[in-house]
Scaffold this motif. Structure first.
Motif, PDB file in Angstrom:
ATOM      1  N   LEU A 102      41.441  85.130 -16.275  1.00 38.53           N
ATOM      2  CA  LEU A 102      40.919  85.766 -15.065  1.00 38.53           C
ATOM      3  C   LEU A 102      42.077  86.293 -14.210  1.00 38.53           C
ATOM      4  N   ALA A 103      43.211  85.608 -14.254  1.00 42.75           N
ATOM      5  CA  ALA A 103      44.393  86.102 -13.532  1.00 42.75           C
ATOM      6  C   ALA A 103      44.862  87.427 -14.124  1.00 42.75           C
ATOM      7  N   GLY A 104      44.868  87.506 -15.472  1.00 35.75           N
ATOM      8  CA  GLY A 104      45.267  88.751 -16.110  1.00 35.75           C
ATOM      9  C   GLY A 104      44.326  89.887 -15.790  1.00 35.75           C
ATOM     10  N   ARG A 105      43.029  89.606 -15.787  1.00 31.50           N
ATOM     11  CA  ARG A 105      42.056  90.651 -15.452  1.00 31.50           C
ATOM     12  C   ARG A 105      42.213  91.086 -14.002  1.00 31.50           C
ATOM     13  N   PHE A 106      42.410  90.122 -13.111  1.00 29.33           N
ATOM     14  CA  PHE A 106      42.589  90.433 -11.691  1.00 29.33           C
ATOM     15  C   PHE A 106      43.773  91.370 -11.495  1.00 29.33           C
ATOM     16  N   ASN A 107      44.880  91.057 -12.167  1.00 29.85           N
ATOM     17  CA  ASN A 107      46.082  91.886 -12.023  1.00 29.85           C
ATOM     18  C   ASN A 107      45.895  93.251 -12.687  1.00 29.85           C
ATOM     19  N   ARG A 108      45.246  93.262 -13.851  1.00 29.72           N
ATOM     20  CA  ARG A 108      45.064  94.524 -14.582  1.00 29.72           C
ATOM     21  C   ARG A 108      44.198  95.506 -13.812  1.00 29.72           C
TER      22      ARG A 108
END
Length: 499
Positions: A102-108
């Motif tokens: 979810l952190a990766g999606r948030f940043n992406r």
């Protein structure tokens, strides 16, 4: 963040079974590798490597065996472990999850997480926390919920990873042995020499929602109600998050069940009356129906064949996979072809609209699940013997086959004690040839399990009116199915949701 050294390289083989393919990720808690299974063709695993003192051998074994016993659709299954060696390297072998944190999606996406999507993730985590907090013999507190520990797979399903600091809740203990957590998401009591409990994880869930829907702000530093930071957040959701983030645990939600009820109402408001979320974005791939038996000889294969041919008669494309070592499919093929001995040379065959895939030298589960079929029926055989039981926990529809014989009913209870079903709406207990009295006795023994008493059906390849009417009602489609597995899945979850 300091990263631990890694020892394995592409091509290395762990435990004579797991061939390392690549490094999937590295961090302060160790290295995660992608590995392929040399025994189960096509199966890939995540191998987590950590460096710890050899004196931690027994502690690691205890923790690993505890994690292996956890079975939930929102947890990666732990299937194997290797305790610390002489150099201190230890390994956990677990499900490999295709997706992103979810952190990766948030940043992406530049912090663009939709409100409905965030609530959907929260509802799934509520189901998981209910399992960890209230369904295990001893409640488990996760203690480190944060976006980087939440994986989102290709079907928008949550998987919670990294149980490095989880602990069992000890009633009466005034404080945790060690205060741990991630600043920004950890509850105040985690840094105040106080006992953590269910409400600690719920605080962190509130902090995650706040972070996602505020554009990356932390509640402890912002102090502003969520609705003031994001105009798309309804006041009802803002109030729920505010209650989760109360500094005093007594003012928070007491358990995940209470929280879930309020989130369902919020979701209904967001989605215009659809109170129970279906799979976000539609269901990708086939609908998986996993059939497992509470022991040998209870009729697991018979039931799997019956279900597959029932769906084929509905003009659905169906593959039936032999995810066990019984060799029954080879004998079925031999009978169909008029041969005296089981066929061993072919990997698959077609019979009356159903594609049968035999276990043979190894079942290509990835190929089976990623095919073009609308339904995959998995014949897992006895749950204590199959190597594919993890697929049962991940399946959209779970079928447990037991027997009504009085002296074998304890096997049914043993199964549900050993593997608490995370979502009773998805799981049914099939009991072939059960009399009315048997059904009543089993319902008294297992009141929370959906029981399907199958009538006598000697030829599972052929239509039988009584059975077809029963299965129509069970799957919730007395009318012809709409085309598309996604449509079926949405109706399935809505039909089975508690009213």
């Amino acid at each position: 963040m300091k990263t631990e050294p890694c020892r394995l390289y592409a091509g290395d083989i762990l435990g004579s079974r797991y061939r390392i393919v690549s490094v999937a990720g590295r961090g302060g808690m160790g290295t995660v590798y992608l590995a392929e299974d040399l025994k189960l063709k096509g199966k890939r695993w995540a191998v987590k490597e950590t460096l710890r003192h050899a004196r931690d051998y027994q502690r690691f074994v205890d923790e690993a065996e505890m994690l292996i016993r956890l079975q939930h659709v929102h947890l990666p299954g732990i299937v194997d472990y290797f305790p610390p060696d002489d150099e201190g390297f230890s390994y956990l072998v677990m499900d490999y999850i295709e997706g992103e944190t979810l952190a990766g999606r948030f940043n992406r996406t530049g912090g663009q997480v939709g409100v409905a999507a965030a609530v959907n993730y929260a509802l799934q985590l509520c189901d998981l926390f209910h399992y960890l907090h209230d369904e295990l013999p001893v409640p488990m507190i996760y203690r480190d919920l944060k976006p980087s520990n939440i994986m989102i797979d290709g079907q928008e399903q949550v998987r919670l990873i990294d149980f490095g600091i989880a602990r069992h809740f000890k009633s009466g203990s005034p404080a945790d042995t060690v205060q741990v957590g991630t600043i920004g998401f950890a509850a105040p009591e985690q840094f105040q020499q106080l006992q953590t409990d269910r409400r600690t994880d719920l605080y962190s869930l509130g902090a995650v929602l706040y972070y996602l829907l505020s554009g990356g702000k932390y509640p402890y530093s912002s102090g502003v109600p969520l609705a003031r930071l994001n105009k798309e957040v309804p006041e009802g959701l803002s109030a729920v998050v505010g209650k989760l983030l109360e500094p005093d645990p007594d003012n928070r939600y007491p358990n995940a069940g209470k929280l879930r009820a309020d989130l369902v109402a919020v979701y209904a408001e967001l989605c215009g009356g659809e109170g129970q979320p279906a799979l976000s974005g539609g269901f990708l791939g086939p609908v998986v129906i996993a059939v497992c038996g509470t022991g040998r000889g209870v009729g697991c294969t018979h039931t799997a064949v019956l279900l597959a041919h029932f769906l084929a008669r509905k003009r659905r494309s169906v593959v039936l996979a032999e995810a066990n070592a019984s060799g029954h499919f080879g004998r079925i093929e031999a009978v169909y072809e008029g041969a005296d001995e089981p066929f061993r040379g072919s990997a698959a065959f077609d019979l009356r609209g159903v594609r049968y895939v035999k276990a043979g030298d190894g079942l290509d589960m990835i190929g089976t699940l990623s095919g073009s079929y609308e339904f995959v029926v998995l014949d897992l055989g006895s749950y204590e013997e199959t190597e594919w039981f993890g697929e049962f926990m991940r399946a959209a529809v779970q079928v447990v086959v037991g027997t009504g014989c009085e002296w074998k009913r304890r096997d049914i209870a043993k199964f549900f004690r050993s593997h608490p079903v995370p979502d009773p709406a998805k799981c049914s207990l099939f009991v072939p040839l059960a009399s009315a009295q048997m059904a009543r006795d089993i319902r008294r023994m297992m009141p929370d399990v959906r029981l399907v008493a199958l009538p006598a059906h000697s030829d599972p390849f052929c239509h039988q009116q009584e059975t077809s009417e029963l299965l129509d009602g069970w799957l919730g489609f007395p009318e012809p199915l709409n085309r598309g597995a996604g449509s079926f899945m949405r109706r399935w979850f809505r039909a089975q949701a508690p009213k």
